[in-house]
Design an enzyme around this catalytic site. Structure first.
Site, PDB file in Angstrom:
ATOM      1  CG  ASN A 297      -6.326  -3.547  -1.945  1.00 22.88           C
ATOM      2  OD1 ASN A 297      -6.914  -3.443  -3.129  1.00 22.88           O
ATOM      3  ND2 ASN A 297      -5.994  -2.343  -1.333  1.00 22.88           N
TER       4      ASN A 297
ATOM      5  CG  HIS B 108      -6.323   1.796   0.917  1.00 27.66           C
ATOM      6  ND1 HIS B 108      -5.320   2.553   0.446  1.00 27.66           N
ATOM      7  CD2 HIS B 108      -5.818   0.166   1.022  1.00 27.66           C
ATOM      8  CE1 HIS B 108      -4.113   1.541   0.242  1.00 27.66           C
ATOM      9  NE2 HIS B 108      -4.512   0.255   0.599  1.00 27.66           N
TER      10      HIS B 108
ATOM     11  CD  GLU C 157      -3.094   2.581  -2.551  1.00 27.56           C
ATOM     12  OE1 GLU C 157      -3.803   1.896  -2.989  1.00 27.56           O
ATOM     13  OE2 GLU C 157      -1.823   2.047  -2.393  1.00 27.56           O
TER      14      GLU C 157
ATOM     15  CD  GLU D 103      -3.403  -1.420   4.083  1.00 26.24           C
ATOM     16  OE1 GLU D 103      -3.040  -2.530   3.746  1.00 26.24           O
ATOM     17  OE2 GLU D 103      -3.891  -0.428   3.400  1.00 26.24           O
TER      18      GLU D 103
ATOM     19  N   GLY E  56       3.555  -0.566  -0.593  1.00 28.60           N
ATOM     20  CA  GLY E  56       4.187  -0.282  -1.884  1.00 28.60           C
ATOM     21  C   GLY E  56       5.561   0.283  -2.111  1.00 28.60           C
TER      22      GLY E  56
END
Ligand code: 13P
Length: 261
Positions: free
Chosen positions: A9, A95, A97, A167, A173
């Site tokens: 990704n 996702h 985010e 996730e 990150g």
């Protein structure tokens, strides 16, 4: 036996020149990937050039998001049909985010999952708890809610055609990955839920990826867990060398699937 899957990704990274160089680097580093499926998900703007470079390669092309409608007055959106036209076979959906920064809801995510499946592509449905939810002991409640809502209304066959990604938001990150034991616990829970939502046979077929600070030095231990069928890789997928190293570290049932080539 489930074929392991590694998905890159790239997020909002990659000029066309960078996308070309990265794709060529991965393609050259993984000449004959066998026993593992590999998918590159560049930003929409680079799908065309990545598709050209992947022609003839066993690696697949994926998108990072899509709308649920085929066409219409949805300014700034990209439809699943447009992605099919570009050669995409996978789409990342839900996702964290997008949930966090763009307010994407479970209901919208469910519509996207259905739209992707309706066009014969594979959704990679992402679920995961925040640090606060984990601290409060809400990890299983959170991922269960996201999974049930994301797959709502799907029949067994449709459930069996998708891919899940666990996730944990706190691992994305941050450089702090879930330990193999932490991830395995949630993956086992998700597979149990799939058994309940569909059948044992379907649940055994669905690949559940782990994502969140996957690197060459932790990919082997994470994917050695029986219920962790591969990885969804963010930052480390922006280096061809790093991503290739991750793919080569992926193990399945304790066996390395791709020895150094
Ligand atoms: P990182 O690998 O950068 O932690 O990102 C994970 C991710 O969000 C993949 O979808």
């Amino acid at each position: 036996m489930r074929t392991p899957l590694v998905v890159a990704n790239w997020k909002m990274n990659g000029t066309l020149a960078e996308a070309r160089a990265l794709t060529a680097g991965v393609r050259d580093g993984l000449k004959r990937p066998r026993g593992v499926d590999v998918v590159l998900c560049p930003p929409f703007t680079a799908l065309g050039v990545v598709a050209e470079l992947l022609a003839g390669s066993p690696m697949a092309l994926g998108a990072q998001n899509c709308h649920w409608e085929t066409a219409g007055a949805f300014t700034g959106e990209i439809s699943p049909a447009m992605l099919v036209e570009l050669g995409c076979t996978y789409v990342i959906v839900g996702h964290s985010e997008r949930r966090r920064d763009l307010g994407e809801t479970d209901e919208q995510i469910n519509r996207k999952v259905r739209a992707v499946l309706a066009l014969g592509m594979t959704p990679v449905l992402c679920v995961g708890e925040t640090a606060e939810e984990r601290r409060q002991g809400l990890t299983f409640t959170t991922v269960e809610g996201q999974l049930r809502a994301g797959l709502a209304g799907l029949d067994h066959r449709a459930i069996g055609s998708g891919v899940l990604a666990y996730e944990p938001v706190w691992a994305i990150g941050t450089g702090v990955n879930a330990t193999p034991a932490q991830a395995a616990e949630v993956h086992g829970y998700l597979r149990g839920l799939l058994t309940e939502l569909a059948t044992k046979e379907v649940a055994q077929r669905v690949r559940i990826l782990y994502g969140g600070s996957v690197k060459p030095d932790n990919a082997g231990a994470l994917t050695a867990e029986p219920d962790i069928d591969g990885a969804l890789v963010g930052g480390a997928s922006l280096s061809a060398q790093g991503f290739v190293a991750i793919v080569k570290k992926v193990t399945h049932k304790g066996v390395t699937v791709l020895k150094g080539e």
